[in-house]
Every structure is written in structure tokens, then in C-alpha cells.
Write an enzyme that holds these catalytic residues in place. Structure first.
Site, PDB file in Angstrom:
ATOM      1  N   HIS A   5       9.137  -8.056   4.949  1.00  0.00           N
ATOM      2  CA  HIS A   5       8.571  -7.273   3.853  1.00  0.00           C
ATOM      3  C   HIS A   5       8.307  -8.116   2.613  1.00  0.00           C
ATOM      4  CE1 HIS A   5       9.252  -4.235   0.446  1.00  0.00           C
ATOM      5  NE2 HIS A   5       8.098  -3.915   0.997  1.00  0.00           N
ATOM      6  N   HIS A  41       3.316  -8.146  -5.759  1.00  0.00           N
ATOM      7  CA  HIS A  41       3.816  -6.777  -5.746  1.00  0.00           C
ATOM      8  C   HIS A  41       4.032  -6.268  -7.161  1.00  0.00           C
ATOM      9  CE1 HIS A  41       6.367  -3.284  -5.243  1.00  0.00           C
ATOM     10  NE2 HIS A  41       6.054  -3.259  -3.966  1.00  0.00           N
TER      11      HIS A  41
END
Length: 273
Positions: A5, A41
Site C-alpha cells: 500500500h 498521497h
């Protein structure tokens, strides 16, 4: 598929694959003109992770290409699938098609090297908003126009907004997608989430008239949650700790039922027992 991830820096590719990931997820942020700009992110992100690692998108693609091209000094044979988590929510709905076109051009140039011995990984375009289905059509049109429609064989899709499964089906219909469908379900590791929708997605996958080929659950860092997801029958688990998932897969209850996917396993084919 053990899916590492938030792999947003080139150095993290090796880090996650060496821990047992055969797939990675990378965040893609867009500028205001719908150009893919950074693998980034941002804050907030998963508990226990640094949220701000990033590269320029095209630079990341070049690193990824090396990691997935046999014969390259950086080649990682185990890395077979890449999920691009497209942060398209920053865009207006009417920019989705442009984002898809620009994404396709970036990948064609920097990852597939215009069809000339580029990276071999399968790619999933993960879109957070059903209204952005034209991202898919823009992407597809561009590869066709640029003379490489065959590369679509390497591309799959995911709508990541935990939407109602029937609504997801409608969005794919509008995008003209039949097949190559991954369905995600999940939430940040900071919060708990049940498996009800995962089970719905698995039921769709396994029904004779379903549209889903693979189901993955995110973000799973605990052994107990991993077991729950495997018991529900998922195909992929996205995690911050690939070694935890690999450990659980080696437990006697699971090692006869599951194995780690290789390049020979077609990620667009529904697994039949």
C-alpha cells in the site's frame, strides 16, 4: 495478490517486494489541467505511515519500468501487478476524459516505452468516483490513436469509492467495459470495517452473470483481519505489512487453498475451483 500500500517513492518498490508483495499500489495526483503530476498521497494517510513520500509521476514510471522489465538490473520478477490509485477527486467531472488521455500518454512513453520492451506488469486504473468513468474511455481512445490498442490487454479497472455494487455495474456499462474488473472494498487502517460488502462483491464475482473478476480488501495490517478476508474469499489484500499477509498465507488453514500469484496468473480471469 499481496498488494503493498502507498508505494510512492522508487526506493519503496524494492522495500515492499522484498517483504513479500507481488503487487503495489501507487497514488497519482493531478494538476489543475488534469496532468498526472506526482505519486503522492498527502496528509492524512494510514496510521503508522509517512504520508508525504513522492516522485514526479513520469520519474516514478521510469523506475517502475526498470523494476518490471526482465533483464534490467533493477528487475523484480515477483512484481506482477500495479494499482494506480488515481486521486481524480481534485478534478472537475468534465476533466475525467482528459485525465485518462494524459495518463495513457504518460504510461505509453515512460512505462511501456511506446511498445518497445517496456515494463510487463499488469496495471489497474483505480478511480474513486463513478462519475469519472470517462477516464477509462479517454485512456482507451488514446492508446488506440497512438497505435497501441494491444496494451489494453494489460489494463484493468477498479472503482474504489465503496459504492453500491449495482451502481458500479452501471458506470462500467457507460464506459463500455466488459471484463478486467477488480473490485476494491475497504477503509484506512485507522478504522475498522466489516466484510459485508466484500462478501457481496465475492458473490457477484462467483455468480454466472457477475461483472467482477477479482476482489481485494484494503488496508489490512493485522493477522486476524487477514484471516477474515481470506475466509471471505478475496483475491487480493492491500497492506502496509506484506510480511504479515505472507505469514498468514503460510498457516496450515490457508496454504492448501491459496498461493501467491505469479506473472503466469491472469489477473483478469475469475478463478474457478
Amino acid at each position: 495478490w499481496i498488494m503493498g500500500h502507498m508505494v510512492n517513492a522508487i526506493a519503496q518498490i524494492d522495500e515492499f517486494v522484498n517483504l513479500g508483495a507481488n503487487s503495489i499500489e501507487t497514488d497519482v495526483s493531478f494538476d489543475k489541467n488534469a496532468n498526472p503530476e506526482y505519486t503522492y498521497h498527502g496528509i492524512p494517510c494510514d496510521c503508522g505511515r509517512t504520508c508525504t513520500k513522492s516522485e514526479k509521476f513520469n520519474v516514478f514510471l521510469q523506475g517502475l519500468q526498470k523494476a518490471t522489465t526482465p533483464g534490467d538490473s533493477k528487475y523484480q520478477e515477483k512484481l506482477v501487478l500495479v494499482v494506480f490509485d488515481l486521486k481524480s477527486s481534485s478534478l472537475y467531472d468534465n476533466q475525467a476524459s482528459d485525465a485518462g488521455k494524459k495518463l495513457a500518454k504518460s504510461l505509453l512513453q515512460n512505462y511501456w516505452k511506446n511498445g518497445n520492451n517496456g515494463g510487463r506488469a499488469y496495471i489497474v486504473l483505480s478511480i474513486p468516483n463513478l462519475a469519472h468513468y470517462k477516464l477509462i474511455t479517454g485512456f482507451k481512445e488514446t492508446l488506440k490513436t497512438e497505435g497501441h490498442p494491444e496494451l489494453m490487454e494489460k489494463v484493468g479497472y477498479d472503482f474504489s469509492g465503496n459504492d453500491d455494487i449495482d451502481q458500479v455495474a452501471k458506470a462500467y456499462k457507460k464506459a463500455g467495459v466488459t471484463g478486467h474488473v477488480w473490485q476494491s472494498d475497504g477503509i484506512t487502517n485507522c478504522l475498522p470495517r466489516g466484510l459485508d460488502r466484500v462478501k457481496q462483491a465475492v458473490a457477484n464475482r462467483d455468480s454466472s452473470n457477475g461483472f467482477i473478476n477479482k476482489v481485494y480488501y484494503w488496508t489490512v495490517d493485522k493477522r486476524s483481519t487477514t484471516r477474515g478476508a481470506l475466509d471471505a474469499g478475496v483475491d487480493g489484500i492491500m497492506t502496509n505489512y506484506p510480511d504479515v499477509i505472507a505469514d498468514v498465507l503460510s498457516e496450515s488453514a490457508y496454504k492448501s487453498k491459496f498461493r501467491i500469484a505469479t506473472y503466469e496468473d491472469n489477473p483478469w480471469e475469475t478463478f474457478k475451483n
